[in-house]
Design a protein around this motif. Structure first.
Motif, short mmCIF file in Angstrom:
data_model
loop_
_atom_site.label_atom_id
_atom_site.label_comp_id
_atom_site.label_asym_id
_atom_site.label_seq_id
_atom_site.Cartn_x
_atom_site.Cartn_y
_atom_site.Cartn_z
N SER A 1 29.56 -11.10 54.28
CA SER A 1 30.16 -9.77 54.08
C SER A 1 29.82 -9.21 52.71
O SER A 1 29.66 -7.99 52.54
N ALA A 2 29.66 -10.10 51.70
CA ALA A 2 29.24 -9.64 50.37
C ALA A 2 27.84 -9.05 50.44
O ALA A 2 27.54 -8.03 49.80
N GLY A 3 26.97 -9.68 51.23
CA GLY A 3 25.62 -9.15 51.39
C GLY A 3 25.61 -7.82 52.09
O GLY A 3 24.90 -6.88 51.70
N GLY B 1 31.66 -21.16 46.82
CA GLY B 1 32.51 -21.97 47.68
C GLY B 1 33.33 -21.22 48.69
O GLY B 1 34.30 -21.76 49.22
N VAL B 2 32.96 -19.97 49.00
CA VAL B 2 33.72 -19.20 49.99
C VAL B 2 33.21 -19.55 51.39
O VAL B 2 32.14 -20.12 51.56
N PRO B 3 33.96 -19.18 52.45
CA PRO B 3 33.48 -19.39 53.82
C PRO B 3 32.24 -18.54 54.12
O PRO B 3 31.95 -17.57 53.42
N ALA C 1 23.04 -17.64 53.35
CA ALA C 1 24.35 -18.20 53.03
C ALA C 1 24.40 -19.68 53.41
O ALA C 1 24.86 -20.53 52.63
N TYR C 2 23.91 -20.00 54.59
CA TYR C 2 23.90 -21.39 55.06
C TYR C 2 23.04 -22.27 54.15
O TYR C 2 23.46 -23.37 53.76
#
Length: 262
Positions: free
Chosen positions: A92-94, A84-86, A232-233
């Motif tokens: 950025s995690a990737g 549920g993060v933006p 992510a999308y």
């Protein structure tokens, strides 16, 4: 009295009212005339690329766009996106998951090849002797040769295509030749053939193009990020939230249940 040293200074860009300069060029004059790859080259090298470097740069920034769910950077993006993060948090995690064993080999391999060619010229060695020394050193240290081998591909199709473009554009130089000789000798030193993978191929090409090896990860980051945005999308809007293993899918390897001491 000497003027104080400025707190911020850069040779990359300059912004003032109604004007943006990038390496001395007005950005508005570049837009629509040069590609994204061309301007990335400009940012990293300080000059616009020649036609051959432009074609090769575009290929380098395209070749690692996507490698599906068996890539740590994609896994990291999707796990974080599912919580549920933006969008920027998941992407950025990737990017943060790009490391020594995933994407980082471009940098390590370019360093190995560039130092190898420098050593060869200083010692007046042949490419074959240089390749043998590199493999001997890695074998004796029991170290993986960065840029070689792949868990999925027996012939990395990305390597084959990049080498075709390097040949078409006349960019095959000593670093690419050294990388190919190393591949041909891996079985002698490691008892199995290790293919030149896309990381090693990119490392050899950017080295022949004159890039500093320390920009190696930059190529992978820029290439992979559009794929991370797509994952992510997809995870955020088309998949169920909270992507995690079920309790019965996790194998516990600690001690069996025991009583706490009195």
């Amino acid at each position: 009295m000497a003027m104080p040293e400025p707190f911020w200074k850069t040779a990359i860009s300059k912004v003032e009212p109604n004007k943006i300069l990038v390496r001395g060029y007005n950005l508005m004059e570049l837009i629509g005339k040069y590609s994204y790859a061309d301007l990335t080259y400009l940012l990293w090298r300080g000059e616009l690329p020649s036609p051959s470097h432009s074609q090769m740069m575009d290929a380098l920034l395209t070749v690692c766009l996507e490698h599906s769910l068996n890539a740590p950077s994609v896994d990291a993006t999707r796990f974080v996106a599912s919580s549920g993060v933006p969008l920027q948090g998941a992407v950025s995690a990737g990017v943060a998951a790009i490391g020594e064993w995933h994407g980082g080999a471009i940098e390590q391999s370019a360093k190995m090849l560039q130092e190898g060619i420098t050593h060869m010229r200083e010692r007046k060695l042949t490419l074959l002797q240089t390749a043998e020394q590199i493999l001997k050193d890695h074998s004796e240290r029991d170290e993986k040769v960065p840029g070689y081998g792949h868990p999925t591909h027996t012939r990395d199709p990305r390597t084959l295509r990049l080498l075709e473009i390097a040949k078409e554009t006349g960019l095959i130089g000593q670093h690419i030749e050294l990388a190919q000789i190393i591949e041909s000798l891996t079985e002698r030193f490691f008892r199995k053939h290790l293919i030149l993978n896309v990381d090693g191929c990119m490392a050899a090409i950017v080295s022949d193009m004159g890039f500093d090896w320390r920009l190696g990860k930059g190529f992978f980051i820029v290439s992979r990020t559009p794929g991370l945005v797509a994952h992510a999308y997809e995870q955020m809007y088309f998949e169920k939230p909270y992507k995690a293993a079920e309790w019965n899918e996790i194998v516990y390897t600690g001690p069996s249940e025991r009583k706490a001491p009195e």
